[in-house]
Design a protein around this motif. Structure first.
Motif, PDB file in Angstrom:
ATOM      1  N   THR A  47       5.133  32.890  35.355  1.00 32.68           N
ATOM      2  CA  THR A  47       4.897  32.029  33.653  1.00 32.68           C
ATOM      3  C   THR A  47       3.859  30.947  33.869  1.00 32.68           C
ATOM      4  O   THR A  47       3.881  30.473  32.460  1.00 32.68           O
ATOM      5  N   PHE A  48       3.927  29.994  34.638  1.00 28.74           N
ATOM      6  CA  PHE A  48       2.992  28.859  34.299  1.00 28.74           C
ATOM      7  C   PHE A  48       1.710  29.597  34.852  1.00 28.74           C
ATOM      8  O   PHE A  48       0.800  28.491  34.494  1.00 28.74           O
ATOM      9  N   ARG A  49       1.546  30.651  35.671  1.00 30.92           N
ATOM     10  CA  ARG A  49       0.204  30.940  35.625  1.00 30.92           C
ATOM     11  C   ARG A  49      -0.565  31.529  34.513  1.00 30.92           C
ATOM     12  O   ARG A  49      -1.662  32.114  34.099  1.00 30.92           O
ATOM     13  N   ILE A  50       0.560  32.590  33.799  1.00 35.45           N
ATOM     14  CA  ILE A  50      -0.162  33.848  33.668  1.00 35.45           C
ATOM     15  C   ILE A  50       0.767  33.401  31.921  1.00 35.45           C
ATOM     16  O   ILE A  50       0.779  33.640  30.901  1.00 35.45           O
ATOM     17  N   ALA A  51       2.333  33.540  32.053  1.00 40.12           N
ATOM     18  CA  ALA A  51       2.708  34.236  30.378  1.00 40.12           C
ATOM     19  C   ALA A  51       2.366  32.668  29.778  1.00 40.12           C
ATOM     20  O   ALA A  51       2.296  32.903  27.839  1.00 40.12           O
ATOM     21  N   ILE A  52       2.529  31.381  30.350  1.00 38.60           N
ATOM     22  CA  ILE A  52       3.089  30.247  28.974  1.00 38.60           C
ATOM     23  C   ILE A  52       0.813  30.578  28.691  1.00 38.60           C
ATOM     24  O   ILE A  52       0.940  29.933  27.052  1.00 38.60           O
ATOM     25  N   VAL A  72     -14.850  34.641  21.926  1.00 37.66           N
ATOM     26  CA  VAL A  72     -14.267  34.239  21.626  1.00 37.66           C
ATOM     27  C   VAL A  72     -12.986  33.774  22.508  1.00 37.66           C
ATOM     28  O   VAL A  72     -11.946  33.993  23.394  1.00 37.66           O
ATOM     29  N   PHE A  73     -11.975  34.996  21.852  1.00 36.96           N
ATOM     30  CA  PHE A  73     -10.508  35.443  21.299  1.00 36.96           C
ATOM     31  C   PHE A  73     -10.620  35.859  23.171  1.00 36.96           C
ATOM     32  O   PHE A  73      -9.521  36.199  23.623  1.00 36.96           O
ATOM     33  N   TYR A  74     -10.746  37.096  23.155  1.00 36.34           N
ATOM     34  CA  TYR A  74     -10.593  38.097  24.452  1.00 36.34           C
ATOM     35  C   TYR A  74     -11.269  37.371  25.337  1.00 36.34           C
ATOM     36  O   TYR A  74     -10.611  37.557  27.062  1.00 36.34           O
ATOM     37  N   SER A  75     -12.757  36.819  25.649  1.00 37.14           N
ATOM     38  CA  SER A  75     -13.054  35.270  26.864  1.00 37.14           C
ATOM     39  C   SER A  75     -11.795  34.905  27.260  1.00 37.14           C
ATOM     40  O   SER A  75     -11.428  34.917  28.561  1.00 37.14           O
ATOM     41  N   VAL A  76     -11.413  34.189  26.417  1.00 33.27           N
ATOM     42  CA  VAL A  76     -10.569  33.045  26.840  1.00 33.27           C
ATOM     43  C   VAL A  76      -8.987  33.691  26.790  1.00 33.27           C
ATOM     44  O   VAL A  76      -8.901  33.347  28.199  1.00 33.27           O
ATOM     45  N   LEU A  77      -8.390  34.565  25.874  1.00 37.02           N
ATOM     46  CA  LEU A  77      -7.365  35.268  26.088  1.00 37.02           C
ATOM     47  C   LEU A  77      -7.250  36.078  27.922  1.00 37.02           C
ATOM     48  O   LEU A  77      -6.390  35.338  28.990  1.00 37.02           O
ATOM     49  N   VAL A  78      -8.051  36.426  28.097  1.00 36.60           N
ATOM     50  CA  VAL A  78      -8.329  37.112  29.621  1.00 36.60           C
ATOM     51  C   VAL A  78      -8.668  35.733  30.971  1.00 36.60           C
ATOM     52  O   VAL A  78      -7.619  36.290  31.841  1.00 36.60           O
ATOM     53  N   PHE A 132      -2.531  33.268  22.531  1.00 30.77           N
ATOM     54  CA  PHE A 132      -2.545  35.102  21.249  1.00 30.77           C
ATOM     55  C   PHE A 132      -2.138  34.364  20.492  1.00 30.77           C
ATOM     56  O   PHE A 132      -3.135  35.283  19.173  1.00 30.77           O
ATOM     57  N   LEU A 133      -1.327  33.009  20.357  1.00 29.12           N
ATOM     58  CA  LEU A 133      -0.676  32.695  18.900  1.00 29.12           C
ATOM     59  C   LEU A 133      -1.751  31.790  18.386  1.00 29.12           C
ATOM     60  O   LEU A 133      -1.668  31.535  17.608  1.00 29.12           O
ATOM     61  N   THR A 134      -2.658  30.408  19.138  1.00 27.24           N
ATOM     62  CA  THR A 134      -3.369  29.919  18.249  1.00 27.24           C
ATOM     63  C   THR A 134      -5.398  30.317  18.786  1.00 27.24           C
ATOM     64  O   THR A 134      -5.584  29.849  17.754  1.00 27.24           O
ATOM     65  N   LEU A 135      -5.469  31.066  18.939  1.00 34.05           N
ATOM     66  CA  LEU A 135      -7.069  31.453  18.871  1.00 34.05           C
ATOM     67  C   LEU A 135      -7.354  32.936  18.103  1.00 34.05           C
ATOM     68  O   LEU A 135      -8.053  33.351  18.394  1.00 34.05           O
ATOM     69  N   ARG A 136      -6.259  33.307  17.821  1.00 37.42           N
ATOM     70  CA  ARG A 136      -6.561  34.472  16.981  1.00 37.42           C
ATOM     71  C   ARG A 136      -7.575  34.640  15.320  1.00 37.42           C
ATOM     72  O   ARG A 136      -8.145  35.625  15.224  1.00 37.42           O
ATOM     73  N   TRP A 137      -7.749  33.215  15.054  1.00 43.62           N
ATOM     74  CA  TRP A 137      -9.032  33.008  14.629  1.00 43.62           C
ATOM     75  C   TRP A 137     -10.415  33.111  14.833  1.00 43.62           C
ATOM     76  O   TRP A 137     -11.471  33.235  13.767  1.00 43.62           O
ATOM     77  N   ALA A 138     -10.169  32.743  16.321  1.00 48.99           N
ATOM     78  CA  ALA A 138     -12.186  33.148  16.300  1.00 48.99           C
ATOM     79  C   ALA A 138     -12.258  34.285  16.506  1.00 48.99           C
ATOM     80  O   ALA A 138     -11.796  35.461  16.655  1.00 48.99           O
ATOM     81  N   SER A 139     -13.879  34.606  16.897  1.00 44.64           N
ATOM     82  CA  SER A 139     -15.019  35.715  16.918  1.00 44.64           C
ATOM     83  C   SER A 139     -13.627  36.508  18.236  1.00 44.64           C
ATOM     84  O   SER A 139     -13.481  35.867  18.869  1.00 44.64           O
ATOM     85  N   MET A 186      -4.582  46.282  31.196  1.00 50.30           N
ATOM     86  CA  MET A 186      -4.594  47.712  30.679  1.00 50.30           C
ATOM     87  C   MET A 186      -3.672  48.535  29.319  1.00 50.30           C
ATOM     88  O   MET A 186      -3.637  49.163  28.571  1.00 50.30           O
ATOM     89  N   ALA A 187      -2.583  48.496  28.953  1.00 49.24           N
ATOM     90  CA  ALA A 187      -1.545  48.447  28.161  1.00 49.24           C
ATOM     91  C   ALA A 187      -2.303  47.812  26.688  1.00 49.24           C
ATOM     92  O   ALA A 187      -2.609  47.682  25.754  1.00 49.24           O
ATOM     93  N   LEU A 188      -2.659  46.476  26.661  1.00 44.11           N
ATOM     94  CA  LEU A 188      -3.506  45.209  25.415  1.00 44.11           C
ATOM     95  C   LEU A 188      -4.623  47.090  25.290  1.00 44.11           C
ATOM     96  O   LEU A 188      -4.821  46.916  24.039  1.00 44.11           O
ATOM     97  N   LYS A 189      -5.684  47.008  26.121  1.00 47.44           N
ATOM     98  CA  LYS A 189      -6.789  48.120  25.959  1.00 47.44           C
ATOM     99  C   LYS A 189      -6.383  49.226  25.813  1.00 47.44           C
ATOM    100  O   LYS A 189      -7.036  49.394  24.238  1.00 47.44           O
TER     101      LYS A 189
END
Length: 292
Positions: A219-224, A240-246, A230-237, A286-289
């Motif tokens: 919950t604290f390391r991954i989900a949150i 940047v988005f996928y680097s930070v998300l991962v 995902f909700l706040t950085l979709r506007w980025a390039s 893997m699912a996201l890809k």
């Protein structure tokens, strides 16, 4: 590198551990990979950029601090008001704050991006900040003692961190290294990715596994962090988005487990949780890809 190759390398590391029954080869693998190849990889990728590029991804640096604050804040509140005097509260904070941004983060980021420099910058910046934090937490919740200053200096002496700082210095100074010099460094450094996966596989264990602790760390390391990015950085390039998300959603680092073991703070439970969460994170991306 694709998911199948990643899983195969992790499995290879586990098989080698069972076959060799000797920790020395894996100690050497860790030293060569972490202290040499990963330093080359980080230096080569960052030094090949320019100052305009760094300024264009300043959001990456901002999110390092945001994610650390979110993971540390929520896990601390949960530990204080729910776990209370349980030593697992300290272990939970360490696991929640210290993600595996290199050994797993780089290979997964490469699934989505051809240039993972933003992920590298996130990882090295994150490491400089969290190492003294988690060392202090582990010492505080155990019978050991630790100096935050010494921990921070140790982080600065880590070769990939030094490589990152040196490369950043060159970029800020406007010094552009020639391709004949930087490209071989990047090529040699790339081998850190498969070797890190093999090393990770050699660390796998399922001793002392508990579902409740898996859910807490997950919950604290991954989900949150995943949901927040995902909700706040979709506007980025895209880079940047996928680097930070991962990087923000990676499972706990092997180094986090080593720190807990050093301070005798719920190390076996932590290793078991880390292994299962690693498999879940690989499945998640893997699912996201597959959906993209």
């Amino acid at each position: 590198m694709n998911i199948v190759e990643m899983l195969a390398l992790i499995a290879l590391g586990y098989i080698l551990k069972l076959a060799l029954k000797d920790e020395r080869p894996f100690d050497w693998l860790r030293r060569i990979t972490n202290d040499v190849l990963l330093a080359f990889f980080v230096f080569g990728n960052v030094a090949s950029k320019d100052l305009a590029y760094l300024l264009s991804i300043k959001t990456v640096f901002l999110y390092v601090f945001i994610i650390i604050a979110i993971s540390l804040g929520f896990s601390y509140l949960y530990g204080r008001f729910v776990l209370k005097n349980d030593p697992w509260a300290g272990a939970l904070m360490v696991l929640s704050v210290y993600p595996n941004t290199a050994a797993l983060g780089f290979p997964i980021a490469s699934l989505f991006l051809s240039d993972i420099t933003p992920a590298i910058l996130y990882s090295t910046t994150n490491s400089m900040i969290v190492i003294p934090i988690v060392t202090f937490i582990a010492a505080h919740y155990s019978s050991g003692g630790a100096s935050v200053k010494e921990s921070f200096l140790k982080a600065l002496k880590f070769p990939p961190t030094l490589g990152n700082l040196l490369a950043l210095g060159l970029v800020i100074a406007g010094i552009k290294l020639p391709g004949w010099f930087i490209e071989p460094i990047k090529t040699i450094g790339w081998w850190s990715i498969p070797l890190l996966l093999i090393y990770f596989g050699s660390r796998i264990t399922l001793r002392a596994f508990e579902l409740r602790k898996l859910l807490e760390v997950g919950t604290f390391r991954i989900a949150i962090p995943f949901v927040f990015v995902f909700l706040t950085l979709r506007w980025a390039s895209r880079d940047v988005f996928y680097s930070v998300l991962v990087e923000a959603s990676m499972p706990p680092a092997i180094a986090a487990n080593a720190i807990l073991a050093q301070y005798r703070l719920k190390a076996e439970e932590a290793i078991s949780v880390t292994f299962v969460l690693t498999l879940l994170v690989i499945g998640l991306f893997m699912a996201l890809k597959a959906l993209l």
